[in-house]
Motif scaffolding. Structure first.
Motif, mmCIF file in Angstrom:
data_model
loop_
_atom_site.group_PDB
_atom_site.id
_atom_site.type_symbol
_atom_site.label_atom_id
_atom_site.label_comp_id
_atom_site.label_asym_id
_atom_site.label_seq_id
_atom_site.Cartn_x
_atom_site.Cartn_y
_atom_site.Cartn_z
ATOM 1 N N GLY A 174 0.172 3.189 1.727
ATOM 2 C CA GLY A 174 -0.879 2.956 0.747
ATOM 3 C C GLY A 174 -0.998 1.497 0.346
ATOM 4 O O GLY A 174 -2.054 1.059 -0.137
ATOM 5 N N ASP A 175 0.066 0.718 0.553
ATOM 6 C CA ASP A 175 0.010 -0.715 0.232
ATOM 7 C C ASP A 175 -1.077 -1.402 1.058
ATOM 8 O O ASP A 175 -1.307 -1.060 2.226
ATOM 9 C CB ASP A 175 1.343 -1.411 0.569
ATOM 10 N N VAL A 176 -1.685 -2.396 0.424
ATOM 11 C CA VAL A 176 -2.660 -3.230 1.117
ATOM 12 C C VAL A 176 -1.953 -4.510 1.570
ATOM 13 O O VAL A 176 -1.070 -5.011 0.875
ATOM 14 C CB VAL A 176 -3.838 -3.550 0.179
ATOM 15 N N ILE A 229 1.182 -10.640 1.862
ATOM 16 C CA ILE A 229 1.406 -10.017 0.555
ATOM 17 C C ILE A 229 1.151 -8.524 0.678
ATOM 18 O O ILE A 229 0.075 -8.115 1.129
ATOM 19 C CB ILE A 229 0.445 -10.615 -0.494
ATOM 20 N N PHE A 230 2.137 -7.729 0.310
ATOM 21 C CA PHE A 230 1.998 -6.270 0.304
ATOM 22 C C PHE A 230 1.971 -5.825 -1.158
ATOM 23 O O PHE A 230 2.924 -6.087 -1.908
ATOM 24 C CB PHE A 230 3.194 -5.596 0.982
ATOM 25 N N CYS A 231 0.891 -5.121 -1.562
ATOM 26 C CA CYS A 231 0.800 -4.690 -2.958
ATOM 27 C C CYS A 231 0.063 -3.359 -3.035
ATOM 28 O O CYS A 231 -0.615 -2.949 -2.090
ATOM 29 C CB CYS A 231 0.075 -5.739 -3.796
ATOM 30 N N ALA A 232 0.201 -2.718 -4.182
ATOM 31 C CA ALA A 232 -0.543 -1.481 -4.420
ATOM 32 C C ALA A 232 -2.038 -1.794 -4.446
ATOM 33 O O ALA A 232 -2.446 -2.896 -4.829
ATOM 34 C CB ALA A 232 -0.093 -0.858 -5.732
ATOM 35 N N ALA A 233 -2.859 -0.815 -4.036
ATOM 36 C CA ALA A 233 -4.306 -1.030 -3.919
ATOM 37 C C ALA A 233 -4.918 -1.534 -5.226
ATOM 38 O O ALA A 233 -5.821 -2.387 -5.217
ATOM 39 C CB ALA A 233 -4.983 0.274 -3.468
ATOM 40 N N GLU A 234 -4.411 -1.053 -6.364
ATOM 41 C CA GLU A 234 -5.033 -1.444 -7.636
ATOM 42 C C GLU A 234 -4.757 -2.898 -8.019
ATOM 43 O O GLU A 234 -5.339 -3.404 -8.964
ATOM 44 C CB GLU A 234 -4.605 -0.503 -8.775
ATOM 45 N N LEU A 264 -6.465 -11.249 -5.047
ATOM 46 C CA LEU A 264 -7.452 -12.001 -4.256
ATOM 47 C C LEU A 264 -8.174 -13.026 -5.126
ATOM 48 O O LEU A 264 -8.472 -14.139 -4.667
ATOM 49 C CB LEU A 264 -8.469 -11.051 -3.611
ATOM 50 N N HIS A 265 -8.409 -12.683 -6.381
ATOM 51 C CA HIS A 265 -9.078 -13.637 -7.270
ATOM 52 C C HIS A 265 -8.220 -14.886 -7.458
ATOM 53 O O HIS A 265 -8.711 -16.020 -7.355
ATOM 54 C CB HIS A 265 -9.397 -12.985 -8.624
ATOM 55 N N VAL A 266 -6.922 -14.671 -7.713
ATOM 56 C CA VAL A 266 -6.022 -15.823 -7.883
ATOM 57 C C VAL A 266 -5.963 -16.634 -6.588
ATOM 58 O O VAL A 266 -6.083 -17.864 -6.586
ATOM 59 C CB VAL A 266 -4.595 -15.355 -8.263
ATOM 60 N N LEU A 267 -5.797 -15.965 -5.482
ATOM 61 C CA LEU A 267 -5.656 -16.650 -4.194
ATOM 62 C C LEU A 267 -6.897 -17.471 -3.858
ATOM 63 O O LEU A 267 -6.802 -18.639 -3.467
ATOM 64 C CB LEU A 267 -5.430 -15.628 -3.074
ATOM 65 N N ILE A 318 -8.018 -9.280 3.136
ATOM 66 C CA ILE A 318 -7.215 -8.102 3.483
ATOM 67 C C ILE A 318 -7.181 -7.986 5.005
ATOM 68 O O ILE A 318 -8.225 -8.063 5.660
ATOM 69 C CB ILE A 318 -7.842 -6.840 2.872
ATOM 70 N N ILE A 319 -5.985 -7.816 5.573
ATOM 71 C CA ILE A 319 -5.914 -7.680 7.037
ATOM 72 C C ILE A 319 -5.425 -6.306 7.480
ATOM 73 O O ILE A 319 -5.444 -6.010 8.665
ATOM 74 C CB ILE A 319 -5.036 -8.773 7.694
#
Lengths: 336, 336
Positions: B164-166, B275-280, B286-289, B300-301
């Motif tokens: 489930g991680d993005v 970076i692997f994180c929960a979908a939420e 992405l905003h910070v990056l 997202i890849i």
């Protein structure tokens, strides 16, 4: 893989790199922190004042009488931490390997590192391996860095030598440099020469138990006792007087130095420490040293004087005085 | 001494060594801790959980488009610390120099190290220099180790990827490897290729401000994105699916990869992070990056899936699936 040679792919970061780590590095060096296998090692909270150091080792030959580059890489960094009164705790190890290095040689070196780390009671917790094409490096170079925890109530620095201090050395000079040189040149000298390379932290901690107010500790490695004393004289702004007849050198090492035209005062040691302390501490320190395996031949070699500031001089056997300068050029390249 | 060359004596531990440190290293790297000039650096008490890492750098050529071995040595180690959620604090630097290296080149490298250390807000507090005879090493190798302090409340590890991680990447792949390769081979490609080498700690800390519960951070250096994703899949016991059309590569780098027969998935990056994180958490991250200089092209890849465990596969442009294995041999020796 023991009959194999190191390939460029062992440094690729890919499959061969992972296999090298799993099959060769881990069996000898593994511990729970190293096994985390992340980009960095999480070593957690450390109480007390931290001490940090690094050294690269390029000794030639990589195996010599009394040790090898692996033992040297662990002991050298352990000793640099101990010289500030710190108990060494964690080491890093960075390997640069030449393509074609026999895996068997790397394995011997890892076994030496494991043994030295066990004796010094340190863990190698993070590492790295690069492989360069044949001819771009000479067999193997190792960098170790280290973290130690300084004992409370200690204030040891090259700046702290004071007039009246006694200078102690824990044994015979020049054994490392001469052993490496003899191995490198293939000298058949009909004498046993062996490097003094050893982890000194246990001995240092025992000295500090008796005399926590030691002023200076420093290991006379590259440049030898002569250069190291000059560094301390300059840092502390004092004079240092040494007594030629009290300088400990075995007849074998003295003889080889004469054949090769080297002055043992400038030849590297890897298991020796110069100790500067107040006169009233000398007996207690010598007692600890002389009952320790790495300090049996400990003796007083000189004292700190007020003048000439920043200089080292020697009272010679015939009663004269001679200025002992820092090593000027290079006597023995790749000695550590 | 700028028109001079490095001599064996610069590694002797004697006068020339001291002059090299005083005249060249100190002007660029000095700070109160480095200036202690003892065997080790006393860095004092550090609150929090410590993270420790080491890397040796053997890149060829030592100067390349977008950076040099000095910038690489600082950024690479800073990034390895940041990948565990730690703020880098202290670096060591161990130099192995080849006799004959122009001092001017060493000076350029030290300037790069100074600039990168200033940007990353780290201090180089302990160092070492060895010199080997001409031919025993190729120009200059640098080892850096580093100590960082992990932010409280962080639990980041290659073991923490969950279905489930993005998977996010902060920009275009393969820029470092291709820039070094082009510089090495002297390729005149009529395109601008520049290494992405950069210290990522500021960007990482800003992401962690927004999303302290990130699961995995890892920089896809040697072996590239393909190998790094495999490491994470194995460590976490999950599958990872990436989408070919979403993999960010500039047309210039893609073109050079095609000419050289390289797959950008396996080419080294030095300013990228997976970076692997929960979908939420994706939108906030992405905003910070995308508002940070080193994350403008973030995207997202892929995502983490339950099966096949320990494997990475790619959904291709034509709708098929392809297994992405770890790099098997060696594509590009001496890329970092």
């Amino acid at each position: 893989m023991k009959d194999k040679k190191i390939l460029l792919g062992h440094g690729s970061g890919g499959k061969l790199s992972h296999r090298l780590v799993a099959d060769l590095f881990f069996p000898y060096l593994k511990n729970p922190i190293l096994e985390q296998m992340d980009d960095s090692a999480l070593i957690g909270k450390l109480e007390g004042e931290l001490v940090y150091t690094t050294d690269s080792y390029v000794v030639d030959p990589i195996f010599f009488s009394g040790g090898d580059i692996g033992k040297l890489a662990v002991c050298g960094t352990v000793n640099d931490l101990a010289m500030l009164g710190a108990q060494p705790r964690f080491l890093s190890a960075g390997f640069i390997l030449e393509e074609g290095l026999p895996v068997e040689q790397l394995e011997k070196i890892l076994i030496s590192m494991q043994q030295a780390a066990a004796e010094a009671d340190v863990q190698i917790v993070t590492g790295d391996t690069k492989v360069v094409p044949h001819g771009a490096a000479d067999k193997i170079f190792i960098n170790t860095s280290g973290i130690g925890i300084r004992r409370p109530g200690i204030s040891i620095s090259g700046k702290n030598a004071r007039p009246g201090d006694v200078v102690i050395l824990n044994g015979n000079m020049a054994e490392h440099g001469i052993a490496v040189m003899a191995s490198r040149e293939g000298l058949d000298l009909h004498v046993t020469l062996s490097s003094d390379v050893a982890p000194l932290n246990d001995m240092i901690m025992k000295i500090l138990d008796m005399a926590p107010d030691i002023h200076v500790l420093r290991d006379p490695t590259r440049g030898g006792v002569g250069t190291t004393l000059n560094e301390i004289a300059i840092q502390s702004g004092v004079g240092i007087k040494i007594i030629e007849k009290d300088l400990p050198v075995t007849p074998e090492v003295q003889g080889v130095c004469e054949i090769l035209g080297l002055d043992p005062l400038y030849v590297a040691n890897e298991g020796k420490v110069l100790i500067f302390c107040a006169a009233e501490r000398v007996d207690a320190i010598l007692h600890v040293l002389q009952t320790h395996p790495y300090g049996k031949n400990s003796c007083i070699i000189g004292q700190v004087v007020d003048q000439p500031k920043g200089k080292v001089f020697m009272e010679t056997r015939i009663g004269g005085q001679r200025l002992i300068d820092m090593l000027a050029g290079e006597q023995l390249p790749r000695i550590c």
